[in-house]
Design an enzyme around this catalytic site. Structure first.
Site, PDB file in Angstrom:
ATOM      1  N   ASP A  25      91.546  24.689   1.910  1.00  0.00           N
ATOM      2  CA  ASP A  25      90.476  26.018   2.278  1.00  0.00           C
ATOM      3  C   ASP A  25      90.893  27.156   1.305  1.00  0.00           C
ATOM      4  OD1 ASP A  25      90.094  23.783   4.052  1.00  0.00           O
ATOM      5  OD2 ASP A  25      89.306  25.085   5.696  1.00  0.00           O
ATOM      6  N   LYS A  42      82.213  26.850   3.466  1.00  0.00           N
ATOM      7  CA  LYS A  42      82.599  27.318   4.702  1.00  0.00           C
ATOM      8  C   LYS A  42      82.276  28.744   5.025  1.00  0.00           C
ATOM      9  CE  LYS A  42      87.226  27.900   7.162  1.00  0.00           C
ATOM     10  NZ  LYS A  42      88.543  27.607   7.046  1.00  0.00           N
ATOM     11  N   LYS A  59      81.258  23.642   6.854  1.00  0.00           N
ATOM     12  CA  LYS A  59      82.240  24.026   7.861  1.00  0.00           C
ATOM     13  C   LYS A  59      81.915  25.262   8.633  1.00  0.00           C
ATOM     14  CE  LYS A  59      87.075  24.450   8.804  1.00  0.00           C
ATOM     15  NZ  LYS A  59      88.365  24.301   8.238  1.00  0.00           N
TER      16      LYS A  59
END
Length: 342
Positions: free
Chosen positions: A179, A242, A278
């Site tokens: 991430d 995300k 996400k």
């Protein structure tokens, strides 16, 4: 009591098809990215009032009840990145988190739900680099991937060589998902080519690992910039986009998520590649998770309702889902301490 089936969400409720959980759905297709397209970026527009009307319609028209609601909540668990990102993380805390990832619910609750024969797990465990080894060892024998935050998380202000070295070290340590956080300054100044080049470099450094691009949408200045940043990250090879690190003043929201989902849909229509989404930060209740699942289904369809393409960045969310499922089984709400994270 009807037994919830978590295999598929079809129409208003679940449809039997195959076993679900982290082991059942591993990402098979990598986003290789495309060439930077400035014309595409310049053409992006966002109608904020239309976005807000669309979100307002969710609460008034969309609901699921009883066994169907339980099935949707079980689906949310399989799409969860169970996360600990605290300065006082210890190996013991991470080991307990991984035990919860392997067995998200108490055995008596699983038995009552009729899922004793299933291997229900979360989608991934997300930790800092220093805890990757602990998490990998604790998850041995499962197919639950370890995700690591990287690139100077959460601010993203580290030098680029340090960011790339951090990614490479995390992959070498066993992280299967990375991430990353983008440099917000590229978005705030409209330097779209710099953002593309940065994301492409992160993609290359990830090697075999999947990469989730964290936009920190609450710090990007406008919802139109969220659309452009999402699209550029996908162009440069992000497998997921995300919303947030979870540490900004404003994290995941439904309006921002809708904009990002529509950029994912646009990218898929133009390239044929499915990109994951996400939402992270502030999603702590089962009711919120249901709203995101419904939005995802209506905007992108059933194909996106798997751990391949949907992850919730959460920790406290799991406790509330377990509490709601116990209510489904017993008709009573239990005390929060019965659903501790470990």
């Amino acid at each position: 009591m009807a037994t919830p089936n978590i295999d598929f969400l079809h129409g208003a409720g679940p449809r039997p098809e195959r076993s679900q959980g982290a082991a059942a759905n591993r990402p098979a297709v990598r986003n290789l990215g495309i060439a930077f397209d400035r014309g595409w970026i310049d053409s992006l527009r966002v109608n904020l009032s239309a976005i807000e009307r669309r979100i307002d319609s969710l609460s008034g028209r969309r609901t699921v009840k009883k066994a169907w609601q339980a099935a949707w909540l079980l689906k949310a668990v399989t799409c969860m990145d169970l996360t600990t990102l605290a300065g006082d993380d210890t190996p013991g805390r991470v080991e307990r988190l991984c035990a919860k990832a392997r067995s998200p619910f108490r055995p008596d609750l699983i038995e009552a739900l009729g899922l004793a024969e299933r291997k229900l797990t979360v989608g991934a465990v997300c930790v800092y680099h220093s805890m990757i080894g602990t998490a990998v060892e604790a998850l041995a024998g499962t197919d639950i991937p370890v995700a690591a935050v990287s690139t100077g998380f959460p601010a993203g202000q580290s030098p680029t060589p340090a960011k790339l070295a951090e990614i490479e070290a995390s992959v070498a340590a066993g992280a299967r998902e990375i991430d990353i956080v983008i440099s917000r300054r590229h978005v705030l100044t409209g330097d779209w080519r710099a953002l593309y080049d940065e994301m492409a470099a992160f993609r290359a450094a990830c090697g075999p690992a999947h990469v989730k691009a964290i936009l920190a949408t609450g710090e990007l200045g406008s919802i139109a910039k969220v659309a452009k940043a999402s699209t550029i990250c996908m162009m440069a090879g992000a497998d997921f986009v995300k919303t947030s690190t979870g540490m900004e003043a404003v994290n995941a929201t439904l309006p921002v998520s809708l904009v990002m989902l529509r950029t994912i849909r646009d990218y898929h229509e133009r390239t044929g590649v499915k990109i994951g989404f996400k939402p992270a930060g502030g999603i702590t209740s089962a009711k919120q998770a249901l709203a995101y699942l419904i939005l995802m289904k209506e905007e992108l369809g059933d194909a996106w309702l798997t751990p391949d393409l949907l992850r919730f960045g959460a920790s406290r969310l799991l406790s509330d889902i377990e509490r709601q499922l116990e209510h489904f089984v017993t008709g009573r709400y239990s005390a929060a301490h019965r659903h501790a994270m470990g």
